[in-house]
Write an enzyme that holds these catalytic residues in place. Structure first.
Site, PDB file in Angstrom:
ATOM      1  CE1 TYR A  33      -2.153  14.778 -15.450  1.00 52.44           C
ATOM      2  CE2 TYR A  33      -3.414  13.927 -13.598  1.00 52.44           C
ATOM      3  CZ  TYR A  33      -2.568  14.878 -14.131  1.00 52.44           C
ATOM      4  OH  TYR A  33      -2.135  15.914 -13.348  1.00 52.44           O
TER       5      TYR A  33
ATOM      6  CE1 TYR B 173       0.847  15.418 -12.597  1.00 52.08           C
ATOM      7  CE2 TYR B 173       1.975  17.229 -11.522  1.00 52.08           C
ATOM      8  CZ  TYR B 173       0.810  16.639 -11.946  1.00 52.08           C
ATOM      9  OH  TYR B 173      -0.398  17.257 -11.721  1.00 52.08           O
TER      10      TYR B 173
END
Length: 396
Positions: free
Chosen positions: A295, A346
């Site tokens: 991430y 995202y």
């Protein structure tokens, strides 16, 4: 092997996602995006949506499980879990929560998902009235009065401290960004497909907050992604090759969330206690991991997370984090092979979990040479963070 484990008990049988959009550009509402991703995952698994009896999500997803169950016409709802914490720190924990429901007999078929429509509810990266109100509490009370009101401002200080303590150069962050953009060029789903990044462009891009350039920061997008979990025995009857959970872990180190940035591990991605738990459950070591989806709220968090998962000592970051080591073809540790938060989309990191599934299946647009064990890292520098290790049947 400890009986208290998820290793080999639950498998991912289907994945699905919507088109990914720039923030505010989705023609569909958040709830509809969630349904689209769920139905796509069911189609991928070759199952009737009516088999679903559980949901799991994170980051305060607004799409209520009961409403989803009604819209899908489910015969019953047996499990509905939400992982605490904002941002992407829960992207792996949500999968673990769904898997735990199956392993303990609380559900048979769980959908894990995340859906975002920022045109409907507002931008995450925009400073809202609540962050600049006359009265604030909690951590913001120590930050907002001094102008620290956005995520890049908060996390840049942790990254700068880490770089100072370990002698990490800007080029290490640049390599992480370039790896994501490199892989996005082979991924037709990626928002940044067709927009390659080179060293000169990265270096010339504006500072957001030093040491973070524009390309060190995640995108803001609309879209949804989902996966379907089943008991490992039932998974063998689905349309796709099962991808098994090897291990999962979530949590936080001591005092990581201390107010006023007083954590004893301030320059940290917060995986010091989580990563050992992950490897212990999975029964593997860092050397066994062939590909990583990490991430990227910001590239500095990826730097910390990779070191804390044992891929290199912090002092070796400059030597390890070069583009050739991070690309799928020939790299020592292929990283964010779909483009990640920086260049694919995202969706609070959930698209990273789907890419890990594709890697283990062998269907990624940037297939790693070693793909039987895939690591997903959720939310560096937040609390709680979470991890997943996924693997093929040959690993069990």
């Amino acid at each position: 092997m400890n009986a208290r484990t998820l290793r080999g008990k639950v498998a991912v049988v289907g994945i699905g996602e919507t088109t990914y959009y720039k923030h505010g550009q989705s023609p569909d509402a958040e709830f509809k995006l969630a349904l689209q991703a769920i139905l796509a995952a069911c189609g991928d698994a070759g199952i009737d949506p009516h088999c679903i009896d559980g949901f799991a999500s994170y980051s305060e997803d607004r799409n209520d499980a009961t409403r989803l169950a009604v819209a899908l016409g489910l015969p019953r709802l047996r499990s509905a879990t939400m992982q605490w914490g904002g941002g992407g720190g829960g992207c792996c924990a949500a999968v673990a929560n769904g898997a735990a429901a199956i392993a303990t007999g609380q559900a048979d078929c769980v959908v894990v998902f995340r859906s975002l429509a920022q045109g409907q509810y507002g931008r995450f990266g925009h400073v809202s009235a609540t962050t600049t109100a006359a009265t604030v509490s909690g951590e913001r009370a120590y930050l907002a009065p001094y102008g620290v009101i956005s995520p890049p401002q908060r996390f840049a200080m942790r990254v700068r401290r880490y770089m100072h303590e370990h002698g990490v150069r800007q080029e290490a962050l640049r390599a992480i960004a370039m790896a994501s953009y490199h892989h996005a060029q082979n991924n037709p789903r990626a928002v940044m497909n067709g927009k390659p990044l080179d060293e000169a462009t990265y270096d010339a891009s504006r500072w957001i907050v030093e040491p973070l350039h524009l390309f060190d920061c995640c995108m803001e997008n609309d879209g949804a992604a989902a996966l379907i979990l089943m008991d490992a025995q039932r998974a063998a009857d689905c349309a796709q090759k099962p991808v098994y959970l090897l291990g999962a872990a979530a949590g936080s180190g001591p005092r990581f969330g201390s107010f006023a940035h007083n954590s004893i591990e301030y320059a940290s991605g917060n995986f010091g206690t989580v990563a050992p738990d992950l490897y212990r459950m999975a029964g593997v070591e860092p050397k066994d991991v062939g590909v990583v989806q990490a991430y990227e709220n910001f590239t500095g968090g990826v730097l910390m997370a990779l070191a804390e998962h044992g891929f290199f000592p912090p002092e070796a970051a400059n030597d390890f984090l070069v583009l050739d080591n991070l690309v799928a073809k020939g790299g020592r540790l292929p990283l964010n092979t779909s483009g990640g938060n920086l260049a694919e989309c995202y969706v609070h990191g959930f698209e990273l979990v789907l890419e890990a599934v594709r890697q283990v299946r062998g269907t990624s647009s940037n297939q790693a040479a070693r793909n039987d064990v895939a690591l997903v890292v959720g939310g560096p520098m937040v609390s709680p963070v979470s991890d997943l290790l996924l693997g093929s049947g040959d690993v069990l």
